[in-house]
Design an enzyme around this catalytic site. Structure first.
Site, mmCIF file in Angstrom:
data_model
loop_
_atom_site.group_PDB
_atom_site.id
_atom_site.type_symbol
_atom_site.label_atom_id
_atom_site.label_comp_id
_atom_site.label_asym_id
_atom_site.label_seq_id
_atom_site.Cartn_x
_atom_site.Cartn_y
_atom_site.Cartn_z
ATOM 1 N N ASP A 105 0.827 -1.215 0.000
ATOM 2 C CA ASP A 105 0.000 0.000 0.000
ATOM 3 C C ASP A 105 0.855 1.255 0.000
ATOM 4 O OD1 ASP A 105 -2.751 -0.289 -0.151
ATOM 5 O OD2 ASP A 105 -2.993 -0.695 1.987
ATOM 6 N N LYS A 135 -0.440 -0.492 -4.251
ATOM 7 C CA LYS A 135 -1.879 -0.216 -4.263
ATOM 8 C C LYS A 135 -2.079 1.207 -3.778
ATOM 9 C CE LYS A 135 -4.944 -2.081 -1.132
ATOM 10 N NZ LYS A 135 -5.435 -0.867 -0.445
ATOM 11 N N GLU A 204 -14.069 -1.971 -1.609
ATOM 12 C CA GLU A 204 -14.265 -2.186 -0.163
ATOM 13 C C GLU A 204 -15.570 -1.560 0.321
ATOM 14 O OE1 GLU A 204 -10.984 -1.038 2.378
ATOM 15 O OE2 GLU A 204 -12.169 -1.402 4.192
HETATM 16 O O1 KIV Z 1 -4.842 -1.794 4.229
HETATM 17 C C1 KIV Z 1 -5.461 -2.838 3.985
HETATM 18 O O2 KIV Z 1 -5.334 -3.857 4.682
HETATM 19 C C2 KIV Z 1 -6.354 -2.835 2.836
HETATM 20 C C3 KIV Z 1 -7.294 -3.986 2.691
HETATM 21 C C4 KIV Z 1 -8.347 -3.921 3.705
HETATM 22 C C5 KIV Z 1 -7.840 -4.077 1.313
HETATM 23 O O3 KIV Z 1 -6.342 -1.936 2.065
#
Ligand code: KIV
Length: 288
Positions: A105, A135, A204
């Site tokens: 992320d 992501k 989500e």
């Molecule tokens: O940060 C995270 O764990 C996420 C998931 C919930 C998709 O973005």
């Protein structure tokens, strides 16, 4: 016996022997063909090397989610999470896995200001960790950034619907897509990210008809969380899924109850230390 067989053959493209060949981003993207995903994408969060080792063989993607801010660091939201935190945990997850694609992320503040800033942050994350993709949260507004990153060699997974980094704008974590305007925007956001080249998109916390509409409208795999079993794949936060917290969102299914096991082990250990019955003969070294 381990199911891993060490392949010692090397090449310039593969200088470090690996037990297994990793899945790749194009293989995940290709799971969805002509709107059909025969083999659903299995994704779980992982933050540590040991967690990655346990999850790897069962998953297609390990997501180093910025949810680690809450799960690992006890922060009140994902907003304070830094690039360094993400890079360190992603590196651990890469070290603990051989099979899954590792996606990391991009934390809040590391990509929104401009495509150039996003490239600098994403390049740092991939260099520091060895992860294969990033992501990022946001829809249509982030599409030019997604395209910019992909054109410069960085695969991107999108994230629409309930986007936790926008909690201060959304006012909470309630399910999205209840009004027509918001529902249409979520579908439009996913379409824009897919057109920009995202290889998959997390949807989500949306009402199920919207999750299905997005899955049907978009060419790349849609990975649901609090969405629908009809999505092209699913993701959960592993610590929720194994029962590390007393309270979880209603979309979480708890497959085990790990928290009471840890608390029980700590209670018995403390009792034995106080009674001076630990360590016992099996755990102490004696002279030969
Ligand atoms: O940060 C995270 O764990 C996420 C998931 C919930 C998709 O973005």
């Amino acid at each position: 016996m381990s199911k891993y067989e060490l392949n010692t053959a090397t090449s310039r493209a593969n200088p470090t022997p690996q037990p297994l060949r990793r899945l790749t981003v194009p293989k995940i993207r290709a799971r969805k063909q002509d709107g059909v995903t025969a083999q659903p994408v299995v994704m779980l969060t992982a933050y540590t090397a040991r967690q990655a080792q346990l999850l790897d063989e069962h998953c297609d993607i390990l997501l180093v989610g910025d949810s680690l801010g809450q799960v690992i660091y006890g922060l009140p939201s994902t907003i304070p999470v830094t690039l360094e935190m993400m890079a360190n945990h992603a590196a651990a997850v890469v070290r603990g896995s051989y099979h899954s694609v590792v996606v990391v992320d991009m934390p809040f503040g590391s990509y929104e200001a401009s495509p150039g800033k996003a490239f600098e942050s994403a390049a740092y994350l991939l260099k520091a960790s060895g992860a294969a993709a990033v992501k990022l949260e946001g829809g249509e507004a982030m599409a030019p950034t997604v395209e910019f990153l992909i054109n410069r060699g960085i695969p991107v997974m999108g994230h629409v619907g309930l986007t936790p980094q926008a909690v201060n704008v959304l006012g909470g974590y309630a399910a999205r897509g209840r009004g027509d305007a918001e529902a249409g925007k979520i579908v439009g956001d996913a379409k824009a990210l897919c057109t920009a080249g995202a290889f998959a998109i997390v949807v989500e916390g949306v009402i199920e008809p919207i999750a299905i509409a997005v899955t049907e409208a978009v060419d790349c795999p849609i990975i649901g969380i609090g969405a629908s079993a009809k999505c092209d794949g699913q993701v959960l936060v592993t610590d929720d899924m194994v029962g590390m917290f007393e309270r979880v969102p209603r979309f979480v299914k708890r497959y085990e109850e790990v928290a009471p096991m840890i608390a029980s082990a700590a209670k018995r250990y403390a009792e034995e230390v106080r009674a001076r019955t630990f360590p016992g003969p099996d755990q102490t070294y004696q002279p030969d």
